[in-house]
Design an enzyme around this catalytic site. Sequence first.
Site, PDB file in Angstrom:
ATOM      1  N   VAL A 104      28.719  64.374  11.472  1.00 51.50           N
ATOM      2  CA  VAL A 104      28.155  63.130  10.950  1.00 51.50           C
ATOM      3  C   VAL A 104      27.291  63.411   9.715  1.00 51.50           C
ATOM      4  O   VAL A 104      27.384  62.714   8.701  1.00 51.50           O
ATOM      5  CB  VAL A 104      27.326  62.413  12.037  1.00 51.50           C
ATOM      6  CG1 VAL A 104      26.473  61.287  11.427  1.00 51.50           C
ATOM      7  CG2 VAL A 104      28.244  61.844  13.111  1.00 51.50           C
ATOM      8  N   ALA A 107      29.415  64.041   6.659  1.00 52.16           N
ATOM      9  CA  ALA A 107      29.991  62.820   6.085  1.00 52.16           C
ATOM     10  C   ALA A 107      28.933  61.917   5.473  1.00 52.16           C
ATOM     11  O   ALA A 107      29.160  61.278   4.443  1.00 52.16           O
ATOM     12  CB  ALA A 107      30.757  62.057   7.161  1.00 52.16           C
ATOM     13  N   GLU A 108      27.770  61.867   6.080  1.00 49.45           N
ATOM     14  CA  GLU A 108      26.742  60.928   5.645  1.00 49.45           C
ATOM     15  C   GLU A 108      26.031  61.368   4.369  1.00 49.45           C
ATOM     16  O   GLU A 108      25.810  60.564   3.470  1.00 49.45           O
ATOM     17  CB  GLU A 108      25.704  60.734   6.765  1.00 49.45           C
ATOM     18  CG  GLU A 108      26.199  59.966   7.977  1.00 49.45           C
ATOM     19  CD  GLU A 108      26.331  58.481   7.703  1.00 49.45           C
ATOM     20  OE1 GLU A 108      25.893  58.019   6.626  1.00 49.45           O
ATOM     21  OE2 GLU A 108      26.893  57.775   8.565  1.00 49.45           O
ATOM     22  N   SER A 109      25.636  62.625   4.304  1.00 46.81           N
ATOM     23  CA  SER A 109      24.762  63.051   3.201  1.00 46.81           C
ATOM     24  C   SER A 109      25.183  64.357   2.545  1.00 46.81           C
ATOM     25  O   SER A 109      24.539  64.787   1.589  1.00 46.81           O
ATOM     26  CB  SER A 109      23.331  63.219   3.721  1.00 46.81           C
ATOM     27  OG  SER A 109      23.255  64.299   4.651  1.00 46.81           O
ATOM     28  N   TYR A 195      35.620  56.614   6.987  1.00 48.47           N
ATOM     29  CA  TYR A 195      34.478  57.373   7.511  1.00 48.47           C
ATOM     30  C   TYR A 195      34.818  57.981   8.874  1.00 48.47           C
ATOM     31  O   TYR A 195      34.553  59.163   9.126  1.00 48.47           O
ATOM     32  CB  TYR A 195      33.277  56.444   7.623  1.00 48.47           C
ATOM     33  CG  TYR A 195      32.084  57.027   8.330  1.00 48.47           C
ATOM     34  CD1 TYR A 195      31.195  57.873   7.669  1.00 48.47           C
ATOM     35  CD2 TYR A 195      31.829  56.727   9.675  1.00 48.47           C
ATOM     36  CE1 TYR A 195      30.094  58.404   8.320  1.00 48.47           C
ATOM     37  CE2 TYR A 195      30.729  57.253  10.330  1.00 48.47           C
ATOM     38  CZ  TYR A 195      29.864  58.093   9.652  1.00 48.47           C
ATOM     39  OH  TYR A 195      28.772  58.614  10.299  1.00 48.47           O
TER      40      TYR A 195
END
Length: 237
Positions: A104, A107-109, A195
Amino acid sequence: MRLKHLALIVFFLAWAAPSLRAEYIVLRSGQRLPVTGYQIVGDKYRLQMKGGTAEIPVEQVVAIEPEEIFISVPPVEVSQEPFGELIRAAAKRYSVDADLITSVIAAESNFDPRAISRRDARGLMQLLPATAARLGVKNIFDPQENIDAGTHYLSELLQLYKNDMALTLAAYNAGPERVQQYGQRVPPFAETISYIRQVQHTYQQRKSSGPSVADKTPPRAAPVAATSNTTKPAAQF
Protein backbone atom coordinates in the site's frame (compact mmCIF):
# COMPACT_ATOMS: atom_id res chain seq x y z
CA MET A 1 -10.11 49.75 -28.36
CA ARG A 2 -7.63 48.80 -25.62
CA LEU A 3 -10.35 46.90 -23.76
CA LYS A 4 -11.20 45.02 -26.92
CA HIS A 5 -7.56 44.05 -27.45
CA LEU A 6 -7.27 42.99 -23.79
CA ALA A 7 -10.36 40.84 -24.10
CA LEU A 8 -8.93 39.16 -27.18
CA ILE A 9 -5.66 38.44 -25.37
CA VAL A 10 -7.48 36.94 -22.37
CA PHE A 11 -9.60 34.80 -24.69
CA PHE A 12 -6.52 33.57 -26.53
CA LEU A 13 -4.70 32.68 -23.31
CA ALA A 14 -7.73 30.82 -21.97
CA TRP A 15 -8.04 28.87 -25.24
CA ALA A 16 -4.34 28.09 -25.35
CA ALA A 17 -3.98 27.15 -21.67
CA PRO A 18 -4.25 23.38 -22.15
CA SER A 19 -1.21 23.44 -24.45
CA LEU A 20 0.96 25.32 -21.96
CA ARG A 21 1.22 22.41 -19.57
CA ALA A 22 1.35 18.65 -19.83
CA GLU A 23 -1.69 16.70 -18.72
CA TYR A 24 -2.91 13.12 -18.70
CA ILE A 25 -6.00 11.85 -20.48
CA VAL A 26 -7.30 8.96 -18.35
CA LEU A 27 -9.10 6.30 -20.37
CA ARG A 28 -11.82 3.93 -19.19
CA SER A 29 -9.31 1.09 -19.47
CA GLY A 30 -7.10 2.77 -16.87
CA GLN A 31 -4.46 3.85 -19.40
CA ARG A 32 -3.08 7.39 -19.06
CA LEU A 33 -2.02 9.28 -22.17
CA PRO A 34 0.37 12.23 -21.75
CA VAL A 35 -0.80 15.18 -23.86
CA THR A 36 0.24 18.79 -24.37
CA GLY A 37 -3.14 19.94 -25.62
CA TYR A 38 -6.65 18.73 -26.46
CA GLN A 39 -9.99 19.84 -27.84
CA ILE A 40 -13.39 18.25 -28.44
CA VAL A 41 -14.31 17.82 -32.09
CA GLY A 42 -17.78 16.33 -32.43
CA ASP A 43 -17.87 13.15 -30.38
CA LYS A 44 -14.09 12.81 -30.11
CA TYR A 45 -11.18 14.31 -28.24
CA ARG A 46 -8.41 15.50 -30.54
CA LEU A 47 -5.21 15.06 -28.56
CA GLN A 48 -1.96 16.86 -29.17
CA MET A 49 0.85 14.49 -28.26
CA LYS A 50 4.57 14.30 -28.79
CA GLY A 51 5.06 13.29 -32.39
CA GLY A 52 1.58 14.17 -33.62
CA THR A 53 -2.12 14.01 -32.85
CA ALA A 54 -4.65 11.32 -32.00
CA GLU A 55 -8.43 11.11 -31.73
CA ILE A 56 -10.21 9.28 -28.91
CA PRO A 57 -14.02 8.84 -28.54
CA VAL A 58 -15.39 11.08 -25.79
CA GLU A 59 -17.03 8.14 -24.01
CA GLN A 60 -13.62 6.49 -23.52
CA VAL A 61 -12.25 9.43 -21.50
CA VAL A 62 -13.01 9.34 -17.77
CA ALA A 63 -10.76 12.15 -16.50
CA ILE A 64 -8.20 14.79 -17.40
CA GLU A 65 -5.54 15.16 -14.74
CA PRO A 66 -2.56 17.53 -14.36
CA GLU A 67 0.83 15.94 -14.77
CA GLU A 68 2.13 17.07 -11.39
CA ILE A 69 -0.15 14.73 -9.43
CA PHE A 70 1.97 11.79 -10.55
CA ILE A 71 5.17 10.84 -8.77
CA SER A 72 8.05 11.54 -11.14
CA VAL A 73 10.79 9.77 -9.20
CA PRO A 74 11.63 6.14 -10.08
CA PRO A 75 9.72 3.54 -8.05
CA VAL A 76 11.51 2.46 -4.90
CA GLU A 77 12.56 -1.18 -4.86
CA VAL A 78 10.29 -2.56 -2.13
CA SER A 79 12.68 -5.42 -1.41
CA GLN A 80 14.92 -2.82 0.23
CA GLU A 81 12.31 -2.67 3.02
CA PRO A 82 12.13 1.10 3.61
CA PHE A 83 10.72 1.82 7.07
CA GLY A 84 10.79 -1.93 7.74
CA GLU A 85 10.89 -1.67 11.54
CA LEU A 86 7.95 0.72 11.64
CA ILE A 87 5.96 -1.51 9.28
CA ARG A 88 6.68 -4.62 11.36
CA ALA A 89 5.65 -2.84 14.55
CA ALA A 90 2.36 -1.65 13.06
CA ALA A 91 1.71 -5.07 11.50
CA LYS A 92 2.15 -6.75 14.87
CA ARG A 93 0.06 -4.17 16.72
CA TYR A 94 -2.95 -4.40 14.39
CA SER A 95 -2.50 -7.98 13.06
CA VAL A 96 -2.20 -6.85 9.46
CA ASP A 97 0.05 -8.56 6.93
CA ALA A 98 3.27 -6.52 6.71
CA ASP A 99 3.55 -7.23 3.00
CA LEU A 100 0.16 -5.64 2.47
CA ILE A 101 1.21 -2.52 4.38
CA THR A 102 4.39 -2.25 2.33
CA SER A 103 2.46 -2.74 -0.92
CA VAL A 104 0.00 0.00 0.00
CA ILE A 105 2.81 2.41 0.86
CA ALA A 106 4.53 1.65 -2.45
CA ALA A 107 1.35 2.51 -4.36
CA GLU A 108 0.31 5.47 -2.24
CA SER A 109 3.50 7.48 -1.84
CA ASN A 110 6.42 5.54 -3.32
CA PHE A 111 7.88 5.68 0.21
CA ASP A 112 7.99 9.49 0.27
CA PRO A 113 6.99 10.59 3.82
CA ARG A 114 6.34 14.17 2.58
CA ALA A 115 4.01 13.20 -0.28
CA ILE A 116 0.79 15.20 -0.72
CA SER A 117 -1.89 14.23 -3.23
CA ARG A 118 -4.26 16.49 -5.13
CA ARG A 119 -6.96 15.42 -2.65
CA ASP A 120 -4.74 16.56 0.25
CA ALA A 121 -3.94 13.01 1.38
CA ARG A 122 -0.59 13.10 3.12
CA GLY A 123 2.43 11.08 4.11
CA LEU A 124 3.56 7.52 3.48
CA MET A 125 0.08 5.99 3.59
CA GLN A 126 -1.65 9.08 2.18
CA LEU A 127 -3.97 9.79 5.07
CA LEU A 128 -6.63 12.44 4.75
CA PRO A 129 -6.35 14.97 7.59
CA ALA A 130 -9.81 14.01 8.91
CA THR A 131 -8.90 10.32 9.03
CA ALA A 132 -5.57 11.10 10.68
CA ALA A 133 -7.28 13.24 13.32
CA ARG A 134 -9.82 10.50 14.07
CA LEU A 135 -6.97 8.06 14.62
CA GLY A 136 -5.11 10.41 16.94
CA VAL A 137 -2.29 11.48 14.63
CA LYS A 138 -0.42 14.58 15.79
CA ASN A 139 2.10 14.88 12.96
CA ILE A 140 0.75 13.39 9.74
CA PHE A 141 4.18 13.50 8.08
CA ASP A 142 5.89 11.55 10.85
CA PRO A 143 6.60 8.07 9.40
CA GLN A 144 5.84 6.23 12.63
CA GLU A 145 2.52 7.98 13.22
CA ASN A 146 1.49 7.78 9.59
CA ILE A 147 2.24 4.07 9.24
CA ASP A 148 0.60 3.28 12.56
CA ALA A 149 -2.59 5.17 11.69
CA GLY A 150 -2.69 3.89 8.12
CA THR A 151 -2.31 0.31 9.33
CA HIS A 152 -4.99 0.91 11.95
CA TYR A 153 -7.30 2.10 9.17
CA LEU A 154 -6.43 -0.91 7.00
CA SER A 155 -7.25 -3.16 9.95
CA GLU A 156 -10.66 -1.54 10.30
CA LEU A 157 -11.39 -2.02 6.61
CA LEU A 158 -10.21 -5.64 6.62
CA GLN A 159 -12.60 -6.34 9.47
CA LEU A 160 -15.42 -4.48 7.73
CA TYR A 161 -14.99 -6.41 4.48
CA LYS A 162 -14.09 -9.76 6.05
CA ASN A 163 -10.52 -9.74 4.71
CA ASP A 164 -11.58 -9.18 1.10
CA MET A 165 -8.48 -7.45 -0.29
CA ALA A 166 -10.18 -5.90 -3.32
CA LEU A 167 -12.95 -4.25 -1.29
CA THR A 168 -10.49 -3.18 1.41
CA LEU A 169 -8.24 -1.50 -1.13
CA ALA A 170 -11.21 0.04 -2.95
CA ALA A 171 -12.41 1.58 0.29
CA TYR A 172 -8.90 2.76 1.16
CA ASN A 173 -8.64 4.47 -2.23
CA ALA A 174 -12.16 5.73 -2.89
CA GLY A 175 -13.77 5.59 0.56
CA PRO A 176 -16.14 3.06 2.19
CA GLU A 177 -19.13 5.17 1.18
CA ARG A 178 -18.30 4.59 -2.49
CA VAL A 179 -18.09 0.83 -1.97
CA GLN A 180 -21.49 0.96 -0.29
CA GLN A 181 -22.89 3.16 -3.05
CA TYR A 182 -22.07 0.47 -5.62
CA GLY A 183 -23.61 -2.38 -3.67
CA GLN A 184 -20.55 -3.54 -1.73
CA ARG A 185 -18.58 -3.84 -4.97
CA VAL A 186 -15.47 -2.14 -6.29
CA PRO A 187 -16.55 1.28 -7.63
CA PRO A 188 -16.21 1.54 -11.42
CA PHE A 189 -13.51 4.20 -11.24
CA ALA A 190 -10.48 3.71 -13.48
CA GLU A 191 -8.18 5.11 -10.79
CA THR A 192 -9.52 2.75 -8.12
CA ILE A 193 -9.38 -0.32 -10.34
CA SER A 194 -5.82 0.53 -11.40
CA TYR A 195 -4.84 1.12 -7.76
CA ILE A 196 -6.17 -2.28 -6.67
CA ARG A 197 -4.29 -4.02 -9.45
CA GLN A 198 -1.08 -2.19 -8.58
CA VAL A 199 -1.22 -3.07 -4.88
CA GLN A 200 -2.20 -6.68 -5.55
CA HIS A 201 0.60 -7.06 -8.08
CA THR A 202 3.21 -5.83 -5.59
CA TYR A 203 1.69 -7.96 -2.84
CA GLN A 204 1.78 -11.13 -4.96
CA GLN A 205 5.35 -10.39 -6.03
CA ARG A 206 6.41 -10.15 -2.41
CA LYS A 207 4.63 -13.37 -1.51
CA SER A 208 6.25 -15.26 -4.38
CA SER A 209 9.76 -13.96 -3.77
CA GLY A 210 10.38 -15.94 -0.60
CA PRO A 211 10.85 -14.81 3.03
CA SER A 212 9.86 -11.21 3.71
CA VAL A 213 8.88 -8.94 6.55
CA ALA A 214 5.47 -10.58 6.58
CA ASP A 215 7.01 -13.86 7.72
CA LYS A 216 8.06 -12.18 10.94
CA THR A 217 4.54 -11.02 11.78
CA PRO A 218 1.62 -13.49 11.93
CA PRO A 219 -1.29 -11.76 10.17
CA ARG A 220 -4.85 -11.94 11.43
CA ALA A 221 -5.83 -13.71 8.23
CA ALA A 222 -4.39 -13.67 4.76
CA PRO A 223 -6.39 -11.22 2.63
CA VAL A 224 -8.16 -13.11 -0.12
CA ALA A 225 -7.51 -12.30 -3.72
CA ALA A 226 -10.22 -10.51 -5.61
CA THR A 227 -12.72 -12.68 -7.44
CA SER A 228 -14.25 -11.86 -10.77
CA ASN A 229 -17.54 -11.03 -9.07
CA THR A 230 -15.83 -8.56 -6.77
CA THR A 231 -13.65 -6.70 -9.21
CA LYS A 232 -16.21 -6.45 -11.98
CA PRO A 233 -17.37 -2.82 -12.08
CA ALA A 234 -20.91 -2.39 -10.83
CA ALA A 235 -21.66 0.25 -13.45
CA GLN A 236 -20.10 2.08 -16.32
CA PHE A 237 -19.42 5.77 -16.65
